[in-house]
Design a protein around this motif. Structure first.
Motif, PDB file in Angstrom:
ATOM      1  N   UNK A   1       0.825  -1.192   0.000  1.00  0.00           N
ATOM      2  CA  UNK A   1       0.000   0.000   0.000  1.00  0.00           C
ATOM      3  C   UNK A   1       0.866   1.252   0.000  1.00  0.00           C
ATOM      4  N   UNK A   2       0.389   2.257  -0.688  1.00  0.00           N
ATOM      5  CA  UNK A   2       1.046   3.559  -0.701  1.00  0.00           C
ATOM      6  C   UNK A   2       0.003   4.596  -0.294  1.00  0.00           C
ATOM      7  N   UNK A   3       0.358   5.420   0.653  1.00  0.00           N
ATOM      8  CA  UNK A   3      -0.523   6.498   1.058  1.00  0.00           C
ATOM      9  C   UNK A   3       0.017   7.806   0.484  1.00  0.00           C
ATOM     10  N   UNK A   4      -0.882   8.581  -0.081  1.00  0.00           N
ATOM     11  CA  UNK A   4      -0.509   9.834  -0.725  1.00  0.00           C
ATOM     12  C   UNK A   4      -1.298  10.976  -0.116  1.00  0.00           C
ATOM     13  N   UNK A   5      -0.608  12.038   0.250  1.00  0.00           N
ATOM     14  CA  UNK A   5      -1.264  13.196   0.845  1.00  0.00           C
ATOM     15  C   UNK A   5      -0.798  14.454   0.131  1.00  0.00           C
ATOM     16  N   UNK A   6      -1.740  15.119  -0.532  1.00  0.00           N
ATOM     17  CA  UNK A   6      -1.429  16.354  -1.244  1.00  0.00           C
ATOM     18  C   UNK A   6      -1.542  17.561  -0.326  1.00  0.00           C
ATOM     19  N   UNK A   7      -0.800  18.595  -0.653  1.00  0.00           N
ATOM     20  CA  UNK A   7      -0.885  19.861   0.067  1.00  0.00           C
ATOM     21  C   UNK A   7      -0.424  20.981  -0.851  1.00  0.00           C
TER      22      UNK A   7
END
Length: 123
Positions: A1-7
């Motif tokens: 799994x890869x978690x991606x968080x944009x900002x």
């Protein structure tokens, strides 16, 4: 799994710049091709830019060429999108995506997606 968080999204005026970031966690970031997509209300998702796992090759649609730059820092597990000369037509939610391979697919069949960050450009 890869978690991606944009900002990095926000409200800007025409002609301004923004730099979006996408922080990745969970797997070896450097093994994944990455991309940015965007979606405006009532419109289909649109490809913005992609980059190979090493950062050696980048692709853009005509709407982004010369204004947007995708980059990545594999040591910091982070993807970037520098957006210059923003226009109201760039208003959308921007999403980063990860593909389990070094080279991006030619479709939007990415394996992991972030939640998005809103960019609003006022005229």
């Amino acid at each position: 799994q890869v978690q991606l968080v944009e900002s990095g999204g926000g409200l800007v005026q025409t002609g301004d710049s923004l730099r979006l970031s996408c922080a990745a966690s969970g797997r070896t970031f450097g093994n994944y091709a990455m991309a940015w997509f965007r979606q405006a209300p009532g419109k289909e998702r649109e490809f913005v830019a992609d980059i190979t796992c090493t950062g050696s090759t980048r692709r853009y649609p005509d709407s982004a060429k010369g204004r947007f730059t995708i980059s990545r820092d594999n040591a910091k597990n982070t993807l970037f999108l520098q957006m210059n000369s923003l226009e109201p037509e760039d208003t959308a939610s921007y999403y980063c995506a990860a593909y389990s391979g070094c080279y991006p697919p030619r479709t939007d069949e990415y394996d992991y997606w972030g939640q998005g960050t809103q960019v609003t450009v006022s005229s």
